[in-house]
Design an enzyme around this catalytic site. Sequence first.
Site, PDB file in Angstrom:
ATOM      1  N   HIS A  64       0.817  -1.221   0.000  1.00  0.00           N
ATOM      2  CA  HIS A  64       0.000   0.000   0.000  1.00  0.00           C
ATOM      3  C   HIS A  64       0.855   1.277   0.000  1.00  0.00           C
ATOM      4  CE1 HIS A  64      -2.872   3.065   1.090  1.00  0.00           C
ATOM      5  NE2 HIS A  64      -2.309   3.207   2.272  1.00  0.00           N
ATOM      6  N   HIS A  89       3.925   7.016   5.310  1.00  0.00           N
ATOM      7  CA  HIS A  89       2.715   7.705   5.759  1.00  0.00           C
ATOM      8  C   HIS A  89       1.898   6.953   6.797  1.00  0.00           C
ATOM      9  CE1 HIS A  89       0.351   5.391   2.755  1.00  0.00           C
ATOM     10  NE2 HIS A  89      -0.655   5.652   3.546  1.00  0.00           N
ATOM     11  N   ASP A  90       2.017   5.642   6.843  1.00  0.00           N
ATOM     12  CA  ASP A  90       1.219   4.894   7.819  1.00  0.00           C
ATOM     13  C   ASP A  90       2.031   4.339   8.984  1.00  0.00           C
ATOM     14  OD1 ASP A  90      -1.414   5.174   6.981  1.00  0.00           O
ATOM     15  OD2 ASP A  90      -1.252   3.574   5.485  1.00  0.00           O
ATOM     16  N   GLU A  93       1.163   5.780  12.615  1.00  0.00           N
ATOM     17  CA  GLU A  93      -0.155   5.396  13.078  1.00  0.00           C
ATOM     18  C   GLU A  93      -0.239   3.897  13.413  1.00  0.00           C
ATOM     19  OE1 GLU A  93      -3.073   7.204  10.598  1.00  0.00           O
ATOM     20  OE2 GLU A  93      -4.462   5.566  11.023  1.00  0.00           O
ATOM     21  N   ASP A  94       0.362   3.099  12.586  1.00  0.00           N
ATOM     22  CA  ASP A  94       0.128   1.654  12.693  1.00  0.00           C
ATOM     23  C   ASP A  94       1.273   0.833  13.275  1.00  0.00           C
ATOM     24  OD1 ASP A  94      -2.218   2.200  11.435  1.00  0.00           O
ATOM     25  OD2 ASP A  94      -1.558   1.590   9.445  1.00  0.00           O
ATOM     26  N   ASP A 154      -3.181   8.516  -1.176  1.00  0.00           N
ATOM     27  CA  ASP A 154      -3.523   7.475  -0.206  1.00  0.00           C
ATOM     28  C   ASP A 154      -4.986   7.073  -0.401  1.00  0.00           C
ATOM     29  OD1 ASP A 154      -3.480   5.847   2.038  1.00  0.00           O
ATOM     30  OD2 ASP A 154      -3.775   7.497   3.448  1.00  0.00           O
TER      31      ASP A 154
HETATM   32 MN    MN Z   1      -2.623   4.704   3.904  1.00  0.00          MN
END
Ligand code: MN
Length: 742
Positions: A64, A89-90, A93-94, A154
């Site tokens: 992704h 970018h993630d 957060e993750d 995104d």
């Molecule tokens: Mn994303």
Amino acid sequence: MQKKEIIYTPEEKKDIRQAYDEMILCIKSKFSEEDERQMFRAYEIAVDAHIEQRRKSGEPYIFHPIAVARICAEEIGLGPTAIVCALLHDVVEDTPITLEEIETEFGEKFSKIVDGLTKLDGLHNSPSQQAENFKKVLSTLADDVRVVLIKMADRLHNMRTLGAMPRHKQLKIAAETTFIYTPLAHRLGLYQIKTEYQDLCMKITNREMYSNIAKSLQETKRARTAFIESFINPLDAALKAAGFNNFKIFGRPKSIYSIWNKIKKKEVTFDEIYDLFAVRIVLDVPGAQEKQTCWQVYSIVTDVHTPIPERLRDWVTTPKSNGYESLHTTVIGPDGKYVEVQIRSVRMDEIAERGFAAHWKYKGGKEDNYNVFDAWLNNVRDILDTPDGDAIQFIEDFKTNLFNEEVYVYTPNGDLKILPKGATALDFAFSIHTDIGYHCHAVKINGKLVPMGHQLDSGDQVSVITKKTQKPTEAWLKMVVTGRARSKIRSSMKEEKRKQGEFGMEALQRKFKNLKIDFEENSDILVKYFNFQSRVDLFYEISMERITINNVLKNFNIENGKLVEIEVEEVDVEIPTEKESRRSRKDKFEGKSQLRVAGQNADEYNYQLATCCNPVQGDDVFAYLTATAGMKIHRTSCPNATHMMAHYGYRIMKAEWVGTTKTDFVAELLIVGIDSGRGVIQQLSNKISNSLGLNIRSFYIDGHEGYFEGKVSLLVKNKNQLDKAIQALKVEEGITSVTRID
Ligand code: MN
């Protein structure tokens, strides 16, 4: 680390690396070895950080961020900094990676962008969570537009890969996209992305129509290609004869979404839409000759094909405020068919397709275009400036100013001001200066006094007369449309409200002091209880005596110095009228509903069918838990659906029909036709009641100039029956169209 390594199979590892290498090849700008090193580092970090995650489809999550980076490079035209951030970018957060680590590794510029891309925490299931997130994204827009561009990429990748998601999540994501990302893409001039968003959303919310149009497009492709050729060939020859050599001319199909829009708006069928495509002429000319050349070409086009003068649009002289530049005309082509022709330079074309992102490239070249965006970003900053603005309202304001087209008006000095279409004299005052807005007393347009709420037309010259003692009132909110004016008026009102609420605050302070409980904490409990935005509202309502402190406190016990709401049995909470109407519904319709909500029999939820869209069995539907009126079932194509899903996504539940049912559903049809004076009502009622065997609940008909428009409300068993009825009515003599009312 080594334990983790085995989670990607060797095959996957190879594919991941390949996806990365292909992405790098898509970067259009030049980049240094240092850039390359940083991108690879970001890639390594992301590959490692996401190692334990998989997407719904089962593939490793890392595909992704790589795909998002690729969209940034290939479709938006962004450079290495954005690629690094897209890859990361993630992760914050993750995964366990923190912003600090990114800052240490790459520097502040990067960590700031990644921060902007990270969703806000701790707001789960709050009604304004979505809005807060949007607001955060938009705040970063004013600092670094790349954040929003990466967000767009995104979202695009998520939309493209939505197939693996459960239906209700698809609907929610589509709603968010329609609600905020599409208008934003439009505003940033990201035409291609906007179009793809619209098509992908439609594919989800209106599957049937989408595939119908796609099929029709496919079936008519051959004929269309032939027509385009017969249109283009003489043009091409004429242009060459006039000495033009560096140009491209081609037909561009319109998007499925825009075709659907036409079908709806003009109430026509697919076959009746003539302009399924536009013809575009793109000229490779130096900047200084662009305008002149476009008009020369216009002259040649209109020599070959007859123009319709009212359809001439000159966005070359005055670009749209999203940067769009092009010369449009509609001409009459072979067989008398109308064809839109778009004339533009290579630069204009790139800006039209890629918008903001392409502006960076031409920024040095033509200052004017850049300023269009600059001015807009200043507006964004203005809206963001409002102190403690409520996020949902913010988004509303933002949207009003996002999607609208614009009017061009002038100050008394002749300076041009661009305002959204529908903007009023008062909006103009606020656009000049906040103080001029606050003290706006009267407005003159072209020398004549007009009311403050007067809508502006392009070309108006506007002057504002101020008065020191003047100040905004609530009524002003209804007289403005721009976010700037609204937010300024609102913050002034809020200040006023705060002043008036002081009495209420003091009363509450005294009460809580008597009860020996903490003021701040318990005020907030009451704010939550009433669903107010802030304490200001609570105090104000008490001041205005719309809330009586002692009455409210009857609903609470005090436990450990805190107000605790006394539990009320659910039955008491329900609104009686709702309950009654439901009972009568149940009496009337025997049989089980055969609707399942979140996998349960829907009867357990005491639901109602929404009256805004009147779903019938077989429609694509979802369930929505209202704040006060229980559960409602809406069609996914309901005009209200987008708003509900975007704002209150967490209240949406999956709903589906199972089996058949004996229940009757209300459906409304709009019937348009030619009034032959032979009793249309009788003809149609006969058809509906006798031939089709359906019950009519109501029938209104309105005729004018030989046409009539009828609204009929029917009881049907399911969508199938309804569709059959529509088909049968359509072929009745004198009937032009039959459509279901949304
Ligand atoms: Mn994303």
